[in-house]
Design an enzyme around this catalytic site. Structure first.
Site, PDB file in Angstrom:
ATOM      1  N   ARG A  11       0.797  -1.231   0.000  1.00  0.00           N
ATOM      2  CA  ARG A  11       0.000   0.000   0.000  1.00  0.00           C
ATOM      3  C   ARG A  11       0.839   1.295   0.000  1.00  0.00           C
ATOM      4  NH1 ARG A  11      -4.935   0.846   3.503  1.00  0.00           N
ATOM      5  NH2 ARG A  11      -3.446   0.951   5.227  1.00  0.00           N
ATOM      6  N   ASP A  12       2.161   1.184  -0.005  1.00  0.00           N
ATOM      7  CA  ASP A  12       2.987   2.384  -0.111  1.00  0.00           C
ATOM      8  C   ASP A  12       4.284   2.060  -0.850  1.00  0.00           C
ATOM      9  OD1 ASP A  12       3.639   5.054   0.213  1.00  0.00           O
ATOM     10  OD2 ASP A  12       4.491   4.789   2.211  1.00  0.00           O
ATOM     11  N   LEU A  13       4.139   1.287  -1.926  1.00  0.00           N
ATOM     12  CA  LEU A  13       5.304   0.872  -2.699  1.00  0.00           C
ATOM     13  C   LEU A  13       5.780   2.038  -3.566  1.00  0.00           C
ATOM     14  CD1 LEU A  13       7.172  -1.501  -3.461  1.00  0.00           C
ATOM     15  CD2 LEU A  13       5.557  -2.043  -5.310  1.00  0.00           C
ATOM     16  N   ASN A  64      11.012   3.776  -0.849  1.00  0.00           N
ATOM     17  CA  ASN A  64      10.840   2.663   0.087  1.00  0.00           C
ATOM     18  C   ASN A  64      11.506   1.373  -0.382  1.00  0.00           C
ATOM     19  OD1 ASN A  64       9.427   4.258   1.851  1.00  0.00           O
ATOM     20  ND2 ASN A  64       7.404   3.593   1.150  1.00  0.00           N
TER      21      ASN A  64
END
Length: 298
Positions: free
Chosen positions: A70-72, A76
């Site tokens: 959900r935050d690729l 990151n």
């Protein structure tokens, strides 16, 4: 042994309950965003493919466990230099210079909880799927939103550019993405057009059209094997040229020695019937050589 086809999310080292902190493994280079946009580290095409394969592998592993990231995004994805213990045993591929791992799982959740956690705070829309952006972060979405994010990362890897880097404001990026706009995809190296095909499917407007990470990983892995095979053939070609040059030099040397042998044989035939002593025969050979040298100077 390490296979660079296999990469998991960044390793958890320790947990501090007092400070409520996680200690993760040290990734010495920094983030993929740093490598591509800040440091602008030159990467070979093979190295770019390796990083893409490693990220796809980590995400394949997460989705197999029914978890969404959900935050690729490239900030990151952490990069480290491969340690000497990282070998490609069992593969025809050399050990990678870099190891890429997915990190920052703070927003990750099991897929079955996505319906309960529909709202996703959007700090930067560059890597966020259109189905999420369409409702200000509250749109209905599933695990294919991670695949869209990976498509953006593939574009960063291929182009070296920041996604929609020509736009100044986040709302402009969100509007462009929701209207179906995408940056121009540069052509990959000849023979690797499938990289662009996978990329464009990953960031497709329709989540159902996007591939799974199982498919993405499989297709990118084939491209990497193909690239490695080409690299090996080129290396063998260069080695063959060196060996050919050595053979030519040796053959030339043998030709020279052959000419000298013919001259010596002729001299032996001339003087051999006289049964000269060994010292006299050597003197005769020396005399013939001196005569040849005198003729060549004339």
């Amino acid at each position: 042994p390490f296979s660079f086809f296999i990469s998991l999310p960044v390793r958890l080292v320790a947990v501090s309950l007092h400070e409520r902190a996680l200690v993760l493994e040290w990734m010495s280079v920094g983030s993929l965003y740093d490598v591509l946009h800040t440091l602008r580290t030159p990467l070979s095409w093979e190295e770019k493919l390796r990083i893409a394969v490693q990220v796809a592998c980590a995400m394949k592993h997460m989705h197999a466990l029914r978890w969404m990231h959900r935050d690729l995004k490239s900030p990151n994805i952490l990069i480290s230099l491969a340690s000497p213990t990282h070998s490609s045993s069992g593969n025809s591929l050399p050990a990678p210079a870099y190891v890429a791992k997915v990190s920052d799982l703070g927003t990750a959740c099991p897929c079955h909880l996505v319906d309960e956690l529909q709202y996703l705070s959007v700090d930067n829309p560059c890597w966020v799927a259109p189905e999420i952006l369409a409702h200000g972060g509250g749109g209905k979405y599933g695990y294919k939103a991670d695949v869209y994010s990976f498509g953006v990362i593939m574009h960063e890897i291929l182009s070296g550019d920041i996604y929609f880097g020509t736009l100044d404001f986040f709302h402009q990026i969100a509007e462009a993405v929701c209207s179906g706009e995408r940056p121009i995809v540069p052509a990959p190296p000849l023979g690797f057009e499938d990289f662009r095909v996978v990329l464009e499917r990953c960031w497709h407007d329709n989540p159902e059209t996007r591939p799974t990470f199982f498919e993405v990983y499989g297709r990118l892995k084939l491209l990497l094997l193909s690239q490695s095979s080409q690299s090996e053939e080129m290396a063998e070609g260069e080695e063959g040229k060196s060996e050919s040059g050595a053979v030519d030099e040796a053959a030339s040397s043998k030709e020279v020695e052959g000419e000298k042998g013919k001259q010596n044989f002729s001299t032996l035939m001339r003087y051999g019937s006289r049964k000269l002593p060994r010292n006299n025969l050597q003197l005769a050979l020396k005399t013939e050589t001196q005569k040849d040298n005198l003729r060549s100077t004339r």
